[in-house]
Structure formats: structure tokens, C-alpha cells
Design a protein around this motif. Structure first.
Motif: not given
Length: 311
Positions: A23-50
Motif C-alpha cells: 500500500x505504500x508504493x504502487x505495483x510496478x507493471x513490467x511488459x515484455x518486448x521482442x519475445x519469441x514470435x513477437x509479431x514486431x520482430x522480423x529477424x530475431x537473430x539479427x535484431x530486426x524489428x518494426x
């Protein structure tokens, strides 16, 4: 909902603080990006993403954070060293928020902490994670880095109950040669975030939540986890949602809220696309916790909190 007798640690992450009594501090919400099969990633090996799509997703999470008062971070997941460097460079170029360094490959995580140090952003980088299977090479990389924060994952493959999870912190248990907190100390981790290791329903999910209480009661450290993983691994739900798609979202988001009620300080809530769902729900629980805290002689200490921003 309750107040711990033990002093609760509060860690400063620059833009916000994490930990404390419920109750003293708000809960921190942590979202994940570039996860396996994330649709914004076109080439996960070379780090190519939208890039434009990635920025929109991040900005949506920040907007939800500002609207509700819940703090946030980014969990960056990479498949290779090249991808890790590109993803971190992109993120620190558009934001000054904290971020997690994550990968399924230990050598990529090791590279990530080195890279964060080299480009001068170690103060807001968090290693994910120190666990029973961490390699000597990865430990050495964290130790040699300038990072002082890490997720400590108390997964015990041998004893999956609450007792087994707690033993990971103070004993050589679950296959680890030392207590995980000893590893963290040796690596210079002064801001440890304990992850209670979400388990599927029917395979130890109860201990995932009981451990949240135990960690805060025994150690006073910030605690959380990827609670949605337990819901995602629920075999019955996997079958049920095929014909009842609408049933999954409440279970997915709700898995985090149960943790919030028992004292969790952060949620690794999964795909960042879920930000519009998780933040209002997290805010609801935080208001309940804050109101209960007032009855226990506590008060909201955070400058931004759902009790102040959504009422």
C-alpha cells in the motif's frame, strides 16, 4: 491487507521506488518486448524489428502508467548478442526508464550486462536472472559489470513447495551450489528483486503466492514474478480457450492480481500488448491495498499512486 513486522526494503529506480509495506508504493507493471514470435520482430537473430510499432507499444505502456499511477519497466528479450545490442540501444535512445536484460541463452544475457555497462546505462539495467542454473560465465559477467540490480529467481526443481523456494535464498538447494542471495551479494547486487517462480495450476501454483508473503516476512525484499506463466501453462485452460477465447484474459490478468493482494511489488505481466488490460486492474488492487494500509497506521508514500491519480 496486512502489515509486515519486518522492515521492508525500498529500492530507488530513479523514476520511482519499489518495495515497502503493501500500500505504500504502487505495483510496478513490467511488459515484455521482442519475445519469441513477437509479431514486431522480423529477424530475431539479427535484431530486426518494426521500430515504429515498438515505440507505439512502449508509449502505450508509459501512457497507462501515467494514467493509473502504477510504475513500469521494460523487459527486453533477445535471441542473440547482435539483437540484444540493437534492442538495448533502441530503448535507451527513446526512454530513461529501467529495463530488464533477458534471453533464453545465458551467453546473450551475459553480453547484455556487459553492453549496458559499456554504454553507461547500468544504473537502470536489471539482470534477469540469478537462478540455480546460472553459468559461471554469466555470473562472472554480472560481477564484472556495473549493474547493482537483478531478479533472483527462487525456482527449486527438486522441492517445488514454499519451503523449497525459501531454501533457494539461504541454502545450497535445488541444484545451486550456494544460496542464491550469496551469488547476488558476490555479484554486487544491492537491489535484488525476488521472483517466486510461477508454477502451473495443479503443479505448485499455491506456493508461488505463499512465497510472496514468506519473502517479505522473512527478508523484507521486493517480490514479484511472471504470474501469468502459471495461467498460460494451465492445461485445462489451454483446451478451454480454443472454443472460449474470452475466458483467458481474466485468468491471465487475474493471476497477477492474486499476487498483488498477498503483497507482490511487481508483475512481469507478459506481452506489452496487454498494458491496457493490466494497468487498470493493478490500480484497482493498489487502491484496495492503500486503503487497508491506512487502517494499519501506514500511508501512501509514493508521489504517484492509483489512490491519487484515479480517484
Amino acid at each position: 491487507m496486512f502489515r509486515f513486522d519486518r522492515k521492508q526494503e525500498v529500492f530507488d529506480f530513479g523514476k520511482f521506488k519499489l518495495g515497502g509495506q503493501p500500500g505504500e508504493y504502487p505495483t510496478c507493471c513490467i511488459g515484455t518486448m521482442f519475445y519469441a514470435r513477437h509479431k514486431i520482430v522480423s529477424d530475431p537473430e539479427h535484431g530486426v524489428f518494426d521500430v515504429a510499432a515498438a515505440e507505439r507499444l512502449w508509449n502505450t505502456q508509459v501512457e497507462m502508467s501515467e494514467v493509473t499511477g502504477n510504475s513500469c519497466m521494460n523487459q527486453i528479450v533477445a535471441e542473440s548478442n547482435e539483437a540484444m545490442a540493437k534492442e538495448i540501444d533502441w530503448f535507451v535512445g527513446i526512454s530513461d526508464y529501467p529495463f530488464l536484460i533477458d534471453s533464453s541463452a545465458p551467453e546473450v544475457r551475459a553480453f547484455g550486462v556487459k553492453h549496458a555497462t559499456e554504454i553507461g546505462v547500468a544504473d537502470r539495467a536489471i539482470h534477469n536472472s540469478i537462478n540455480a542454473s546460472i553459468t559461471p560465465e554469466e555470473l562472472a559477467a554480472v560481477k564484472e559489470s556495473d549493474l547493482d540490480s537483478a531478479i533472483v529467481l527462487i525456482f527449486n526443481a527438486i522441492e517445488k513447495g514454499t519451503k523449497g523456494k525459501m531454501e533457494m535464498m539461504n541454502k545450497a538447494a535445488g541444484g545451486a551450489q550456494k544460496p542464491l542471495m550469496d551469488y547476488a551479494k558476490e555479484c554486487g547486487i544491492t537491489r535484488p528483486l525476488i521472483d517466486t517462480a510461477a508454477m502451473p495450476l495443479g503443479a505448485g501454483s499455491g506456493a508461488t503466492y505463499r512465497a510472496c508473503i514468506a519473502v517479505k516476512a522473512m527478508y523484507g525484499l521486493p517480490v514479484g514474478g511472471g504470474f501469468h506463466n502459471g495461467a498460460s501453462a494451465w492445461d485445462w485452460m489451454k483446451k478451454w480457450k480454443k472454443q472460449h477465447k474470452e475466458a483467458f484474459a481474466p485468468v491471465d490478468i487475474g493471476s497477477n492480481l492474486v499476487a498483488g493482494i498477498v503483497g507482490a511489488d511487481y508483475y512481469l505481466y507478459g506481452p506489452i500488448e496487454n498494458a491496457p488490460m493490466i494497468f487498470p486492474a493493478a490500480a484497482m488492487v493498489d487502491i484496495m491495498k492503500a486503503e487497508s494500509a491506512q487502517e494499519l497506521g501506514l500511508e501512501v508514500l509514493a508521489e504517484k499512486h492509483p489512490l491519487k491519480t484515479t480517484l
